[in-house]
Write a protein that holds these residues in place. Sequence first.
Motif: not given
Length: 331
Positions: A29-31, A65-75, A108-112
């Motif tokens: 909800d932040v800008s 829900d915990r406010g984390w960015i999640v990365l799910v990589p392939n390898h 940088r193009d995905q919001g705050p």
Amino acid sequence: MSTDNPLTTLYKEIDGSKISTDIYLPQSDVSSPQKYPVVIDIHGGSFMLGHSRMVSILQINDCLDRGWIVLVPNHRLCPGVNLLDGPMQDIRDLLSWTHAGHLDEFLRDQGPYRADLEKVAVFGTSSGGHLALSLGFNVPKPAKAILSLYGAVNFSSPLWRKPLPHVDAKLPTNLSKEFLNQIYDQKPIPTDSSVSLEGQTESGVSKGPDFSKPRDAFAFTQIAKGTVLDAIYPTGITTDPQFGLVDPIRNVGRNFPPTYIVHGQADTMVPIDLSRDLLKRLKEEGVLCGMTEVPGEEHTFAAMMQVGSRTWWLQREGFDFLEGVIGKGPR
């Protein structure tokens, strides 16, 4: 953001293999730009199967829900490349890619959203648990905390050479060596397969492997015969009795990141004693650690659990541990 449609970007390209990571962003909800903890979620598949969409969406939602960015990589998938030079190196390169600021460049193009590079944690299931643990050693900047869910460790244990009759019983009897070895002809080395060890498929429908496909047949043959390590271990150092370059349990020291383990007590594919061995080693070195044993659960239970079940709450203790180290993201 809908978990049905994550963002995706390449983080590595090597020998024609284009290796991507999915990115899930928490609600905000932040800008103005804010720093969010980052959690890497690594899929399972015995290092030979699976891809980034074959993970538990329930776990991803919990992370969001915990406010984390999640990365799910392939390898890249073994055996066209070995464990050390393929899956382990790719996941380590993802961590370096993140720490080098490339995730922030993409965001940088995905919001705050900005990555808090002092709070990058990792978790994974099965082989993904091993790869999560591999971010705790022989890397320039280790993960801040690690969660292994029934991860593959302690490769010198005789349990890794034990045939699994219940898997062998599912194999067709007409699988020739020539057919199985077609897996080595796959170029560039693939980063996804149609089925995972967890049971999910590309469409998300749970079903068994397709033994008309060389990769499915090869992987499950190695699992059934107790020869997975022969298929994935780096060529030329197979005489190393301690698996020192690839086995997390051989690389635990006092500076190893805080680590939590979740494992089913009824696991017949990666027996729980292997995780107990890891826990013992972590404690010997004074590493902040813990373990939850889940009664009655077999391997890959994360793919089938239901929110609110006993298994759900028990495995969630691992994510609570991560939160105790990296905190929550901004609201």
